[in-house]
Write an enzyme that holds these catalytic residues in place. Structure first.
Site, PDB file in Angstrom:
ATOM      1  N   ARG A 124      -1.922   1.637  -7.069  1.00  0.00           N
ATOM      2  CA  ARG A 124      -0.537   1.210  -6.809  1.00  0.00           C
ATOM      3  C   ARG A 124       0.452   2.134  -7.506  1.00  0.00           C
ATOM      4  NH1 ARG A 124      -0.724  -4.013  -4.648  1.00  0.00           N
ATOM      5  NH2 ARG A 124      -2.289  -5.415  -5.509  1.00  0.00           N
ATOM      6  N   GLU A 160       9.086  -6.600   1.293  1.00  0.00           N
ATOM      7  CA  GLU A 160       7.625  -6.437   1.392  1.00  0.00           C
ATOM      8  C   GLU A 160       7.247  -4.954   1.401  1.00  0.00           C
ATOM      9  OE1 GLU A 160       4.786  -7.349   0.983  1.00  0.00           O
ATOM     10  OE2 GLU A 160       4.081  -8.984   2.236  1.00  0.00           O
ATOM     11  N   ASP A 161       6.049  -4.668   0.959  1.00  0.00           N
ATOM     12  CA  ASP A 161       5.579  -3.281   0.982  1.00  0.00           C
ATOM     13  C   ASP A 161       5.315  -2.819   2.410  1.00  0.00           C
ATOM     14  OD1 ASP A 161       3.346  -4.945   1.285  1.00  0.00           O
ATOM     15  OD2 ASP A 161       2.238  -4.108  -0.400  1.00  0.00           O
ATOM     16  N   LEU A 179       4.347 -12.069   6.771  1.00  0.00           N
ATOM     17  CA  LEU A 179       5.811 -12.152   6.860  1.00  0.00           C
ATOM     18  C   LEU A 179       6.249 -13.373   7.655  1.00  0.00           C
ATOM     19  CD1 LEU A 179       6.950  -8.438   7.239  1.00  0.00           C
ATOM     20  CD2 LEU A 179       7.542 -10.046   5.423  1.00  0.00           C
ATOM     21  N   GLY A 237       2.541  -5.767  -4.409  1.00  0.00           N
ATOM     22  CA  GLY A 237       2.790  -4.507  -3.710  1.00  0.00           C
ATOM     23  C   GLY A 237       4.246  -4.082  -3.619  1.00  0.00           C
ATOM     24  N   LYS A 266       3.454  -0.908  10.210  1.00  0.00           N
ATOM     25  CA  LYS A 266       2.285  -0.527  11.025  1.00  0.00           C
ATOM     26  C   LYS A 266       2.432  -1.198  12.374  1.00  0.00           C
ATOM     27  CE  LYS A 266      -1.563   0.178   7.817  1.00  0.00           C
ATOM     28  NZ  LYS A 266      -2.837  -0.354   7.285  1.00  0.00           N
ATOM     29  N   GLY A 296       1.740  -8.856  10.558  1.00  0.00           N
ATOM     30  CA  GLY A 296       2.959  -9.657  10.605  1.00  0.00           C
ATOM     31  C   GLY A 296       2.718 -11.113  10.226  1.00  0.00           C
ATOM     32  N   ASP A 319       2.051  -5.446   8.503  1.00  0.00           N
ATOM     33  CA  ASP A 319       0.815  -5.030   9.172  1.00  0.00           C
ATOM     34  C   ASP A 319       0.643  -5.917  10.405  1.00  0.00           C
ATOM     35  OD1 ASP A 319      -1.660  -3.895   9.684  1.00  0.00           O
ATOM     36  OD2 ASP A 319      -2.692  -4.905   8.055  1.00  0.00           O
TER      37      ASP A 319
HETATM   38  P1  IMP Z   1      -0.104  -8.702   7.210  1.00  0.00           P
HETATM   39  O1  IMP Z   1      -0.034 -10.174   6.994  1.00  0.00           O
HETATM   40  O2  IMP Z   1      -1.289  -8.332   8.055  1.00  0.00           O
HETATM   41  O3  IMP Z   1       1.167  -8.111   7.764  1.00  0.00           O
HETATM   42  O4  IMP Z   1      -0.475  -8.057   5.808  1.00  0.00           O
HETATM   43  C1  IMP Z   1       0.383  -7.409   4.978  1.00  0.00           C
HETATM   44  C2  IMP Z   1      -0.337  -7.112   3.667  1.00  0.00           C
HETATM   45  O5  IMP Z   1      -1.589  -6.439   3.892  1.00  0.00           O
HETATM   46  C3  IMP Z   1       0.479  -6.177   2.810  1.00  0.00           C
HETATM   47  O6  IMP Z   1       1.386  -6.879   1.994  1.00  0.00           O
HETATM   48  C4  IMP Z   1      -0.590  -5.419   2.030  1.00  0.00           C
HETATM   49  O7  IMP Z   1      -0.899  -6.118   0.829  1.00  0.00           O
HETATM   50  C5  IMP Z   1      -1.806  -5.424   2.921  1.00  0.00           C
HETATM   51  N1  IMP Z   1      -1.973  -4.126   3.608  1.00  0.00           N
HETATM   52  C6  IMP Z   1      -1.758  -3.870   4.907  1.00  0.00           C
HETATM   53  N2  IMP Z   1      -2.012  -2.580   5.211  1.00  0.00           N
HETATM   54  C7  IMP Z   1      -2.391  -1.978   4.051  1.00  0.00           C
HETATM   55  C8  IMP Z   1      -2.774  -0.624   3.717  1.00  0.00           C
HETATM   56  O8  IMP Z   1      -2.808   0.303   4.550  1.00  0.00           O
HETATM   57  N3  IMP Z   1      -3.101  -0.391   2.421  1.00  0.00           N
HETATM   58  C9  IMP Z   1      -3.075  -1.382   1.472  1.00  0.00           C
HETATM   59  N4  IMP Z   1      -2.708  -2.643   1.744  1.00  0.00           N
HETATM   60  C10 IMP Z   1      -2.377  -2.959   3.026  1.00  0.00           C
HETATM   61 MG    MG Z   2      -2.772  -5.584  -1.157  1.00  0.00          MG
END
Ligand code: IMP
Ligand code: MG
Length: 195
Positions: A165, A99-100, A108, A48, A131, A105, A103
């Protein structure tokens, strides 16, 4: 002229190409100032963050290296394992994790722990999107592009089952059910779409 935001009942463009370029330019400038006299390594999380890191690196005016790692995710707990490691040794380096989206966290946080084991000289994180309302664990984001709501986003690295993507801007899916039933809805909503 302000960028138009094409939309339909199912999808809406939320961050245009122009807005992405302007904000990433600012992040690049901030990094160039903060790391003046040093040569940081941008470590981008595949797949991403590929698009973000490509533009961010080109917005940085000091010497910088770019490397990648990839993760495997297991289940809801956010447990991750390294699927691909960096080519560059990170010991003693100024590392900026790229990171993209932040969400929950969880990814990360796990990445932070993993990278700190490499004993970098410093570690910072750059996330294009934040987010905030979805955060389960607090993560420091030294560089943050845009705060977004709790919505499903696509484009500029963010995928739906591996697709979309390569969209040049970021779109929000307003109706996930309708979108899943008709993934071509996005292709019809905008004329800047590649797929
Ligand atoms: P976290 O561990 O929940 O912070 O997840 C982060 C990962 O979830 C990101 O690197 C994305 O690959 C995926 N992700 C979170 N939100 C979205 C979204 O709205 N669209 C697509 N991928 C998402
Ligand atoms: Mg993804």
């Amino acid at each position: 002229m302000a960028d138009a935001h094409p939309s339909s009942d199912v999808v809406v463009e939320v961050i245009t190409e122009g807005e992405l370029a302007a904000r990433i330019g600012e992040l690049g400038q901030a990094i160039s100032q903060d790391y003046a006299g040093r040569q940081p390594v941008l470590v981008a999380v595949l797949t991403g963050a590929l698009w973000f890191v490509a533009d961010l690196a080109r917005a940085i005016s000091i010497p910088v290296e770019v490397d990648f790692l990839a993760l495997n995710r297991f289940g809801e707990g956010g447990r991750i394992r390294l699927a691909m490691d960096t080519a560059i040794s990170l010991a003693g380096r100024d590392v900026i994790l790229v990171e993209d989206i932040a969400d929950t966290g969880l990814s990360l946080t796990a990445l932070h722990r993993l990278l700190l084991e490499r004993e970098p000289a410093s570690l910072a994180t750059a996330a294009l999107l934040d987010k905030v309302s979805r955060r389960l664990v607090d993560v420091p984001l030294e560089y943050r592009g845009f705060e977004v709501g709790d919505e499903f986003l696509l484009g500029y690295g963010l995928d739906w089952g591996g697709r979309y993507r390569n969209l040049r801007s970021i779109w929000s899916v307003l109706d996930l059910g309708a979108f899943a039933a008709d993934p071509e809805a996005l292709a019809r909503a905008g004329d800047n779409l590649l797929s």
